[in-house]
Write an enzyme that holds these catalytic residues in place. Structure first.
Site, mmCIF file in Angstrom:
data_model
loop_
_atom_site.group_PDB
_atom_site.id
_atom_site.type_symbol
_atom_site.label_atom_id
_atom_site.label_comp_id
_atom_site.label_asym_id
_atom_site.label_seq_id
_atom_site.Cartn_x
_atom_site.Cartn_y
_atom_site.Cartn_z
ATOM 1 N N SER A 7 1.437 31.078 -30.006
ATOM 2 C CA SER A 7 0.511 31.202 -28.877
ATOM 3 C C SER A 7 -0.626 32.181 -29.136
ATOM 4 O O SER A 7 -1.593 32.212 -28.376
ATOM 5 C CB SER A 7 1.276 31.640 -27.637
ATOM 6 O OG SER A 7 2.208 30.645 -27.301
ATOM 7 N N THR A 8 -0.525 32.990 -30.175
ATOM 8 C CA THR A 8 -1.647 33.886 -30.460
ATOM 9 C C THR A 8 -2.862 33.062 -30.903
ATOM 10 O O THR A 8 -3.966 33.588 -31.030
ATOM 11 C CB THR A 8 -1.311 34.895 -31.577
ATOM 12 O OG1 THR A 8 -0.996 34.178 -32.769
ATOM 13 C CG2 THR A 8 -0.138 35.779 -31.205
#
Lengths: 365, 593
Positions: free
Chosen positions: B316-317
């Site tokens: 998700s980064t």
């Protein structure tokens, strides 16, 4: 000019040449010993003793030696046998004998005793020398030589054998025998190889190819050739030889002192040295030529040519022409015993000269 | 005076022989002294002249505040001149009894001793420290021919700290010899093997000098004939702040993972952590086979430089970049509400792409979906954009290529595209792969360094700065194309929401912050076990957990520092990696002058 006491008989020419030799020796020794004045002083002292001894011997008539020759020879043989039985060992060889805390090499006595003995023996029948006389003379040479070779001391035994054979030569040994003898020696070299000690074999192998063992037994000869070759024509200068001053040259003040001369004084120095030697040899041959007495003539010739043998073997060995056999450069190398013997020899030579001079004067009268 | 006929001829022949012999001797001397003079003069000079190499002193390595990270310390070597040692064998035995040498040293000595020239010192034992040297010195008179030689060796005062950027020096091996100028390395035993030690080898090494000396046969110097002093290696000052480095290493202690902390304006790498680590001092005098095998076989892979070479799915980064791609290419209205159910489905497909939150997030906008890390929102966005639009927009941030940091061996990561898949896998691109690319899964891979550098570029409104580890190397940056600054601000805002909004995944981090921190948590799935590593049953469970990631920068309005954190199998990005990121940023501001 040298002034001589009225009643002292000497050969001035020879004396001057020998003193020049001694002077040269001290100059070179100072450098070869890494400027150790103590070494020079010690050698100078030895020279002084040797010169006095030489002048003393010069006063003795050849007839006296002739009388004492058999005794000297037998005495020498006994001492040589004693050395083999109870001598002290140095560098893997028995050469020295201790008498009253004083060490000396009986082989040195033999260097003079043998030619005297051979000359005495042949002089007994000087006008009718037959095969048996020659044969016995050879035996006299062989016994002395083998006893020394057994010690083992190859260098000295070569010198001893030469001194005896030179007597035979001047006594008139037939050219045929001489030729046959040289041929036999050449043919028996392989046999000689068989009886040699390991260290002697090693020296010969090293001589044939010093580079095969550059750090071991070939080291001496390689470093010596470097010293001589790098000296060039003019030399590096007194006290400025790098091989000698930095100690790359082994035994530089004894057996390898010729390399020091070559390095520091170059070809000029070598020529000067050889000239001086040649002058002494010429004088010796001149005395031989002019000696009437058979015994004295043989001895004079032998002493002269033995001196030459020293020179040739030493220079030949340090320059890589001959295998390394411990023979010093006569009258230059540091060391007492061989120098005393040599000077005693020159004393005898002078005595022979003096004796002839006296006879010549009497004949004139 | 009468001449006697019989001997006249014999004396004459003798004279002839004599003259011949003297000419032979003279000829021999002439041959040596004239014909071969040059050869022997050279040999004589070789004998007496020794060229002594004066090795340069290796440059030291400092952190940005001048703290020594790699220096030189005295080291002693026990040598012997064999020709002077008359009791070599028993002396060696005695040294063994004293514990100064061991059997290996004796064996090695007997092997190498033949290679040395006469009177040259032969090393018996290298790497003696001051204490051992002192012990020998006090009894050295009992050991004839033995001597101590002083030199210097590399040492790393912080031991295992920072080894992954510092690297280490080790003995020059055959491979090194192929790449170096042997002239420059005469008299030098070691060379940089890794990290800064390797990258800046030529600067650190310097130039050897030499001394032409005259020596005697014992090798003792008589005088110096000629001398060129060495040029010592230059020091290197790094961008690292060792205090931040230590904190990072402490925070990751016992874990496998990495932290990269980077200055947004200059690209200075302030901390470059990879855990576990190892002690570079082991390599300076040659590491023992046992130690090396142990490190090599360690399942936690201490040799792996995770910050530079560890490639992880960003998870998700990656979402902020996808969001920005959507905004700048008009695929996304940040305020438009979107209903995010429990899963996403492609048209004409039954496959369900699930959200991490089982029940779904409901109505979300960009801020909310970023704050809660809503997967469905990004599945949808990615699908609408298509892989090419995603790839082409995100590539300039540096994904799929090296950052160009001044360290060797950097990995490129992977930013997938149709072309890549065709070229590498010879397969067409599937729509489903676009879906998961939207949440940083699938093929996408990034190193912690890449993640930090690209996040910093995003934080900097498109000013992409090249990371650097050497403070003296130029700071380089480029401005990425910005269509609308407002879009970039929106993404940063959404990342602030991750930390500072009440529903943010990392809302716990907001506590105690007196500035705004933007961040993004992430988890990356671990796909099975690679490479047949040996796991015991207990460890197996942990090894299958997700990797925890967190990227952050602060202050959000004017970012000064960016951090990327990865904890392997840490499971929770916000719960495990987040606090580490916050601690690093807080420490940065605390230490800031």
């Amino acid at each position: 000019m040298l002034s001589v006491p009225f009643n002292l008989r000497i050969d001035r020419t020879l004396l001057i040449l020998l003193m020049m030799m001694a002077g040269a020796s001290l100059v070179v020794l100072y450098s070869a010993s890494n400027q150790d004045l103590a070494v020079v002083i010690k050698q100078a002292t030895r020279f002084s003793v040797a010169f006095i001894m030489m002048l003393a011997i010069a006063q003795i008539s050849p007839h006296t030696y002739k009388r004492w020759a058999p005794l000297m020879y037998v005495g020498g043989l006994i001492l040589l046998i004693l050395v083999l039985i109870l001598g002290t060992t140095g560098k893997g060889a028995q050469r020295w004998i201790n008498i009253g805390g004083f060490q000396f090499q009986p082989s040195e006595i033999m260097k003079l005793a043998l030619p005297l003995m051979v000359a005495w023996w042949l002089s007994l029948n000087e006008n009718a020398l037959r095969f048996k006389h020659w044969s016995i003379a050879f035996v006299l040479v062989a016994v002395a030589t083998l006893l020394i070779a057994k010690q083992p001391d190859l260098g000295t035994s070569i010198l001893i054998a030469a001194s005896g054979l030179f007597v035979l030569y001047f006594a008139g040994l037939s050219w045929k025998v001489i030729g046959a003898g040289i041929a036999t020696v050449a043919a028996s070299l392989p046999a000689l190889w068989m009886v040699m000690h390991d260290y002697q074999k090693q020296r010969v192998l090293t001589f044939l190819n010093p580079e095969s063992d550059p750090l071991g037994s070939g080291y001496h000869i390689i470093q010596s050739k470097i010293a001589i070759g790098s000296g060039g024509i003019e030399g590096k200068g007194w006290l400025a030889g790098t091989q000698s001053q930095l100690n790359f040259l082994p035994e530089q003040h004894t057996d390898f002192i010729f390399s020091v001369i070559s390095e520091e004084f170059g070809l000029f120095g070598v020529i000067a040295l050889l000239s001086l030697y040649f002058a002494i040899l010429l004088r010796g041959l001149w005395i031989t030529l002019n000696t009437q007495m058979f015994f004295a003539r043989c001895v004079a010739g032998s002493i002269t040519l033995t001196f030459f043998t020293y020179i040739f073997v030493n220079i030949g060995m340090v320059s890589g022409l001959l295998p390394v056999v411990g023979v010093p450069l006569p009258l230059i190398s540091y060391g007492g015993t061989s120098m005393l013997t040599l000077m005693a020899g020159f004393g005898i030579l002078m005595g022979i000269y003096n004796h002839q001079q006296r006879q010549d004067r009497q004949n004139h009268v | 005076m009468r001449r006697y006929r019989p001997q006249r001829f014999r004396v004459f022949v003798a004279l002839l022989v004599l003259i011949t012999a003297f000419l032979v001797l003279l000829g021999r001397v002439v041959y040596l002294q004239i014909v071969q003079h040059d050869k022997y003069l050279e040999l004589a000079d070789n004998n007496r002249i020794d060229i002594r190499i004066l090795p340069p002193q290796r440059g030291q390595i400092f952190d940005r505040n001048g703290v020594l990270l790699a220096g030189q310390k005295p080291s002693y070597q026990l040598v012997v001149k064999k020709e002077l040692a008359d009791q070599l064998d028993s002396d060696l035995e005695r040294l063994k009894t004293l514990g100064l040498i061991d059997n290996n040293d004796i064996q090695y000595f007997s092997k190498i001793q033949k290679r040395y020239k006469k009177f040259h010192p032969i090393p018996v034992k290298t790497g003696l420290d001051e204490h051992q040297a002192y012990r020998f010195a006090s009894i050295s008179h009992q050991f004839k021919g033995f001597d101590l030689e002083a030199s210097e060796v590399r040492y790393y005062p912080f031991k295992a700290s920072g080894v992954h950027f510092l690297g280490y020096v080790g003995r020059i091996n055959d491979q090194d010899l192929k790449t170096i100028d042997p002239q420059r390395y005469q008299g030098t035993r070691v060379i940089g093997k890794n990290g800064v030690e390797k990258y800046y080898e030529s600067q650190l090494h310097g130039q050897p000098g030499f001394q032409k000396v005259e020596t005697n046969v014992q090798g003792r110097t008589i005088r110096i004939l000629e001398q060129t002093p060495p040029i010592n290696g230059q020091d290197v000052t790094l961008t690292i702040d060792i205090r931040l480095q230590h904190l990072g290493e402490e925070l990751l202690k016992g874990e496998r993972g990495s932290i990269v902390l980077m200055d947004n304006e200059t690209g200075d790498i302030l901390a470059f952590v990879s855990q576990p680590t190892f002690d570079p001092n082991l390599f300076v005098n040659g590491i023992s086979g046992k130690d090396y095998q142990q490190l090599l076989k360690d399942p936690n892979k201490p040799f792996l430089n995770r910050a530079l070479r560890g490639q992880y799915p960003p998870g998700s980064t990656f979402k902020p970049f996808v969001a920005l791609a959507g905004l700048e290419q008009n695929y996304l209205n940040p305020t438009k509400k979107f209903f995010a159910g429990p899963y996403f489905q492609l048209p004409n497909s039954t496959h369900k792409y699930r959200d991490w939150k089982k029940q779904g997030h409901g109505w979300v906008d960009l801020n909310k979906s970023m704050a809660q890390s809503c997967d469905v929102y990004f599945y949808d966005l990615a699908t609408r954009m298509g892989i090419t639009k995603i790839h082409d927009f995100i590539q300039p941030f540096g994904f799929g290529q090296t950052t160009g940091i001044d360290l060797l061996g950097e990995k490129k990561g992977l930013l997938p595209s149709r072309e890549w898949k065709k070229a590498v896998k010879n397969q067409p691109w599937y729509r489903g792969e676009t879906v998961i690319t939207g949440i940083g899964q699938g093929y996408t891979l990034a190193t912690p360094l890449q993640l930090a550098a690209s996040t910093a570029a995003l934080a900097n409104s498109g000013f992409k700065v090249k990371p650097r580890i050497n403070l003296q190397s130029p700071s380089q940056g480029e401005q990425l194309t910005v269509k609308n600054h407002h879009n970039w601000k929106k993404v940063v805002e959404s990342m602030v929401a991750v930390v500072h909004s009440p529903t943010g995944t990392a809302r716990k981090l907001a506590k105690g912050l007196d500035y705004k921190m933007a961040g993004k948590s992430g988890t990356a799935q671990v796909f099975g076990i690679k490479q047949g590593e040996e796991y015991d049953a207990e460890n197996l469970k942990k090894r299958l957990r997700d990797h925890a990631l967190f990227t952050a920068f602060a202050p959000a309005e004017k970012p000064e520092v960016t951090v990327a954190v990865i904890v392997e199998n840490g499971e929770s990005g916000s719960g495990v990696a987040g606090p580490i990121a916050k601690a690093m940023i807080e420490k940065y501001f605390e230490l800031k002058p």
